[in-house]
Design an enzyme around this catalytic site. Sequence first.
Site: not given
Ligand code: ASP
Length: 360
Positions: A242, A265
């Site tokens: 993924r 994020t």
């Molecule tokens: N944005 C990141 C991802 O989907 C995960 C996160 O920031 O928590 O891989």
Amino acid sequence: MTDVTRRLFMRAAGVSAMAVSHTTASASRAGSKVDAVARVIASGNGAAATQKAWEVMQEGADPLDAVVAGVAIVEDDPRDTSVGYGGLPNERGIVELDAAVMHGPTHRAGGVASLQNIRHPAQVALKVLQRTDHVLLVGAGALEFARAHGFQEENLLTDHARRIWLRWKETLSDRDDWLPDPADTEPPVAEFFRQHSELVAATGALRFRRPTGTIHCSAINANANLSCTTTTSGMAFKIPGRVGDSPIIGAGLYVDNEVGSCGSTGRGEANLQNMSSFAGVELMRNGASPEDAGMEVLRRIAKTTEPRLRNAQGQPDFNISFYLLAKDGRYAGVTMFGDVDFAITDERGTRLEKCRPLFK
Ligand code: ASP
């Protein structure tokens, strides 16, 4: 004049970055902070990173080198289970990292996805930018490239992350053969699960929410040159292979040196579906303040979220945050929900500020 010669010139002339920065009070819109141009912002886990990036930028480093040096602190930190060494693994217990970098002045970018065994994926992404004709390398190819550039391989799964993963696996279903240790009720693993669980009102049961986390870091120097990076171990316990938004230019980060930068994020799938960071920069290009641009991106995500990912109020049931920095030094942090910090370092020092939430 290059950034370095300009800085030396300013030092010789006794001119501080503050004094020559573009203060833009007249350009300010409600909710946007206006101050000196030079600054570094990051997600809330990035105070040490913004401080470090600021310091090396003050020594003359390019903003891109500065942010990559900054986030290395978080990639190294085993206590941060969302980035680099100590990051939570995929569903098979293997840590797979995503990262990208983007350099405003040249508009060049580099990224790596599903990279195993290398603790500083942002540094590998920087090498992709500097030493290839490509933008994105994935999986085995990314690892081979990292090896070719002398990056050392190591097991990134800390005992703490392994125990959290094992507990997740053992409690996933009562119809498989994995049984949780009934004695394992002590911190830190049990505490981790408590922190990431919420009460389901209808049943009174606790529901575990998969932890998210990442670091995004953007910098602008006294020449108003911008750069940024995003680095992560991605969604905890993901399907192997993924890839989230973090290594995808336009999704997890984007910079246009004429306009500004944006990074994120939170739930990466939402950013992949909305090209959110690109959208944030485009909204700023069309005149929105960093905060207004970020709020509009959140509204777009909220509007396009599929029904299975909505809560009882019809809002997204996941969080996602944006960190925006404009060419003139204005900045903002925004988030879908709640009390979320972002980190910032500038002439006023290093501090945490609050992201503005779309939903209370
Ligand atoms: N944005 C990141 C991802 O989907 C995960 C996160 O920031 O928590 O891989």
